[in-house]
Design a protein around this motif. Structure first.
Motif, PDB file in Angstrom:
ATOM      1  N   ASP A 114       9.878 -20.261  33.429  1.00 40.89           N
ATOM      2  CA  ASP A 114      10.411 -20.821  33.162  1.00 40.89           C
ATOM      3  C   ASP A 114      10.948 -21.834  34.851  1.00 40.89           C
ATOM      4  O   ASP A 114      11.492 -22.156  35.197  1.00 40.89           O
ATOM      5  CB  ASP A 114      11.493 -19.974  33.122  1.00 40.89           C
ATOM      6  CG  ASP A 114      11.801 -19.683  31.194  1.00 40.89           C
ATOM      7  OD1 ASP A 114      10.762 -20.821  30.672  1.00 40.89           O
ATOM      8  OD2 ASP A 114      11.622 -19.284  30.628  1.00 40.89           O
ATOM      9  N   ASN A 115      10.924 -20.740  35.073  1.00 41.23           N
ATOM     10  CA  ASN A 115      11.438 -20.826  36.796  1.00 41.23           C
ATOM     11  C   ASN A 115      11.172 -21.937  37.755  1.00 41.23           C
ATOM     12  O   ASN A 115      11.422 -22.593  38.587  1.00 41.23           O
ATOM     13  CB  ASN A 115      11.443 -19.542  37.864  1.00 41.23           C
ATOM     14  CG  ASN A 115      12.276 -20.035  39.455  1.00 41.23           C
ATOM     15  OD1 ASN A 115      13.283 -20.773  39.478  1.00 41.23           O
ATOM     16  ND2 ASN A 115      11.220 -19.654  40.192  1.00 41.23           N
ATOM     17  N   LEU A 116       9.963 -21.776  37.463  1.00 45.77           N
ATOM     18  CA  LEU A 116       8.614 -23.608  38.464  1.00 45.77           C
ATOM     19  C   LEU A 116       8.978 -24.837  37.232  1.00 45.77           C
ATOM     20  O   LEU A 116       8.784 -25.607  37.732  1.00 45.77           O
ATOM     21  CB  LEU A 116       7.104 -22.564  37.842  1.00 45.77           C
ATOM     22  CG  LEU A 116       7.381 -21.251  38.798  1.00 45.77           C
ATOM     23  CD1 LEU A 116       5.477 -21.184  38.888  1.00 45.77           C
ATOM     24  CD2 LEU A 116       7.139 -21.538  39.970  1.00 45.77           C
ATOM     25  N   ARG A 117       9.248 -24.270  35.816  1.00 45.89           N
ATOM     26  CA  ARG A 117       9.769 -25.403  35.448  1.00 45.89           C
ATOM     27  C   ARG A 117      10.547 -26.205  36.111  1.00 45.89           C
ATOM     28  O   ARG A 117      10.964 -27.403  35.861  1.00 45.89           O
ATOM     29  CB  ARG A 117      10.087 -25.344  34.177  1.00 45.89           C
ATOM     30  CG  ARG A 117       8.314 -24.747  33.381  1.00 45.89           C
ATOM     31  CD  ARG A 117       8.769 -23.828  31.811  1.00 45.89           C
ATOM     32  NE  ARG A 117       9.588 -25.567  30.118  1.00 45.89           N
ATOM     33  CZ  ARG A 117      10.030 -25.490  29.811  1.00 45.89           C
ATOM     34  NH1 ARG A 117       9.832 -23.889  29.130  1.00 45.89           N
ATOM     35  NH2 ARG A 117      10.370 -26.111  29.299  1.00 45.89           N
ATOM     36  N   LYS A 118      11.459 -25.670  36.444  1.00 44.19           N
ATOM     37  CA  LYS A 118      13.443 -26.327  37.300  1.00 44.19           C
ATOM     38  C   LYS A 118      12.450 -27.573  38.182  1.00 44.19           C
ATOM     39  O   LYS A 118      13.135 -28.752  38.456  1.00 44.19           O
ATOM     40  CB  LYS A 118      13.397 -25.094  37.843  1.00 44.19           C
ATOM     41  CG  LYS A 118      14.735 -24.141  36.881  1.00 44.19           C
ATOM     42  CD  LYS A 118      15.362 -23.401  37.395  1.00 44.19           C
ATOM     43  CE  LYS A 118      16.031 -22.441  36.503  1.00 44.19           C
ATOM     44  NZ  LYS A 118      16.840 -21.156  37.422  1.00 44.19           N
ATOM     45  N   LEU A 140       2.912 -35.391  36.411  1.00 45.41           N
ATOM     46  CA  LEU A 140       1.179 -34.060  37.102  1.00 45.41           C
ATOM     47  C   LEU A 140       2.354 -33.065  37.725  1.00 45.41           C
ATOM     48  O   LEU A 140       1.459 -33.022  39.385  1.00 45.41           O
ATOM     49  CB  LEU A 140       0.827 -35.455  37.764  1.00 45.41           C
ATOM     50  CG  LEU A 140       0.388 -36.578  37.534  1.00 45.41           C
ATOM     51  CD1 LEU A 140      -0.954 -36.999  38.705  1.00 45.41           C
ATOM     52  CD2 LEU A 140      -0.659 -36.307  36.661  1.00 45.41           C
ATOM     53  N   GLN A 141       2.820 -32.446  37.473  1.00 47.21           N
ATOM     54  CA  GLN A 141       3.208 -30.924  38.093  1.00 47.21           C
ATOM     55  C   GLN A 141       2.386 -30.078  37.586  1.00 47.21           C
ATOM     56  O   GLN A 141       2.126 -30.319  37.055  1.00 47.21           O
ATOM     57  CB  GLN A 141       4.779 -30.339  37.475  1.00 47.21           C
ATOM     58  CG  GLN A 141       4.799 -29.554  38.254  1.00 47.21           C
ATOM     59  CD  GLN A 141       5.550 -29.114  39.884  1.00 47.21           C
ATOM     60  OE1 GLN A 141       6.322 -30.302  39.662  1.00 47.21           O
ATOM     61  NE2 GLN A 141       4.743 -28.094  40.214  1.00 47.21           N
ATOM     62  N   ILE A 142       1.655 -29.535  38.636  1.00 48.13           N
ATOM     63  CA  ILE A 142       0.730 -28.570  37.823  1.00 48.13           C
ATOM     64  C   ILE A 142       1.458 -26.957  37.496  1.00 48.13           C
ATOM     65  O   ILE A 142       2.183 -26.539  38.949  1.00 48.13           O
ATOM     66  CB  ILE A 142      -0.276 -28.025  39.860  1.00 48.13           C
ATOM     67  CG1 ILE A 142      -1.340 -29.876  39.557  1.00 48.13           C
ATOM     68  CG2 ILE A 142      -1.264 -27.300  39.373  1.00 48.13           C
ATOM     69  CD1 ILE A 142      -1.909 -29.469  40.928  1.00 48.13           C
ATOM     70  N   LEU A 143       0.888 -26.278  37.195  1.00 47.50           N
ATOM     71  CA  LEU A 143       1.568 -25.423  36.319  1.00 47.50           C
ATOM     72  C   LEU A 143       0.693 -24.252  36.619  1.00 47.50           C
ATOM     73  O   LEU A 143      -0.617 -24.544  36.974  1.00 47.50           O
ATOM     74  CB  LEU A 143       2.354 -25.507  35.399  1.00 47.50           C
ATOM     75  CG  LEU A 143       3.881 -25.898  35.764  1.00 47.50           C
ATOM     76  CD1 LEU A 143       4.787 -26.516  34.428  1.00 47.50           C
ATOM     77  CD2 LEU A 143       4.621 -25.426  36.513  1.00 47.50           C
TER      78      LEU A 143
END
Length: 317
Positions: A114-118, A140-143
């Motif tokens: 959830d924090n990285l999605r910010k 293209l955000q890498i998660l």
């Protein structure tokens, strides 16, 4: 006159007359066969809506780790396990086969995601579009794609988590980094932001095992600092020495006289402790190695003295 042989008893269900027969009355008077009635504590039953929510969330737990963590968090917070289990831990073990800290790791991992999605406001996820965390928006955000990649990040603050993940992605060539790279990046950040080692020789500290497998069984034990490094200390416990990172230590802030008193206790336990001791004796000595006060009680002192005399160990060695 010859008596007829006794009739063989038939195996049947117990009727009201059977329960009042002399034989059964005798059994009821026998303490060994007495029935103990225990009054159960009433637990609120799940409503139909809660039962539906529980089934829906359980299905999510069986999917990808992100959805699993979010679902487990809600199951825990709303206590939707209460109709079948008294604790969340027992519920997770019986329902999903999860052991020890695994459900909590999934919950922590979901919080990190959830924090990285910010960092990627356009990234969205829902059940109709995806069942796992790999799905991402056109940005293209890498998660992360596995809980193991996220676990090292749980040690950092939210802003540091974002920094560490971006660095790990860059080092992996703009691909999803393996857990090894993430762990190395996190370690460098922790060392960079590490506060100076202020522990002193002779100081008494508590060992915090947390998620460190090397400290398994030592959580809550106290130790005497006998070496101070840049990012760690070597502490002596009742039966061994351990080099422990600063994040796994907590000072008791004892006075110098209290620290000396604990050093004496540590030496006494060390002299008598060995793996060949009886289990009850070892358990007692181990419990003394976890006391959270700078002294032994009168009873503990007597027990330790008795063990020393029994095994021929005195203050003189």
């Amino acid at each position: 006159m010859t008596k007829p042989p006794p009739k063989r008893k038939k195996t049947t269900s117990t009727s009201e007359s059977d329960r009042t027969s002399p034989d059964n009355l005798a059994q009821e008077d026998n303490p060994a066969t007495a029935t103990i009635t225990v009054t159960a504590i009433e637990v609120p039953e799940l409503t139909e809506a809660e039962q539906s929510d529980r089934l829906h969330l359980e299905r999510k737990v069986e999917r990808a780790f992100f959805e699993a963590g979010k679902a487990l968090s809600e199951l825990r917070d709303r206590r939707l396990y209460r109709s079948t289990h008294s604790t969340f831990k027992e519920y997770c073990k019986d329902r999903f086969g999860f052991e020890r800290r695994h459900p909590y790791r999934l919950i922590e991992a979901a919080e990190v995601i959830d924090n990285l999605r910010k960092m990627c406001p356009n990234w969205t996820q829902n059940e109709t579009e995806s069942e796992n965390v790999e799905t991402r928006s056109q940005s293209l955000q890498i998660l992360p794609t596995a809980e193991g990649q996220v676990r090292p990040l749980t040690k950092l603050e939210p802003q540091q988590q974002q920094e560490a993940w971006q660095t790990a992605v860059e080092e992996a060539g703009s691909k999803v980094p393996p857990a090894r790279i993430v762990k190395d990046v996190v370690q460098r950040i922790m060392e960079r932001t590490q506060v100076p080692n202020t522990y002193q020789l002779g100081e008494v500290c508590q060992i915090l095992a947390k998620d460190n497998p090397e400290l398994r069984g030592k959580g809550g034990c106290w130790g005497i600092v006998n070496h101070v490094g840049e990012f760690s200390c070597t502490v002596k416990t009742w039966n061994s020495e351990y080099t422990v990172g600063l994040q796994y230590l907590k000072s008791y802030n004892y006075l110098p006289a209290e620290c000396e008193q604990m050093r004496v206790i540590c030496d006494r336990i060390s002299r008598v402790y060995s793996d060949s001791l009886e289990e009850t004796v070892k358990s007692l000595l181990q419990s003394l190695g976890k006391v959270n006060r700078p002294y032994l009680t009168a009873v503990e002192e007597k027990l330790l003295g008795l063990i020393e005399r029994e095994y021929g160990v005195t203050d003189g060695g």
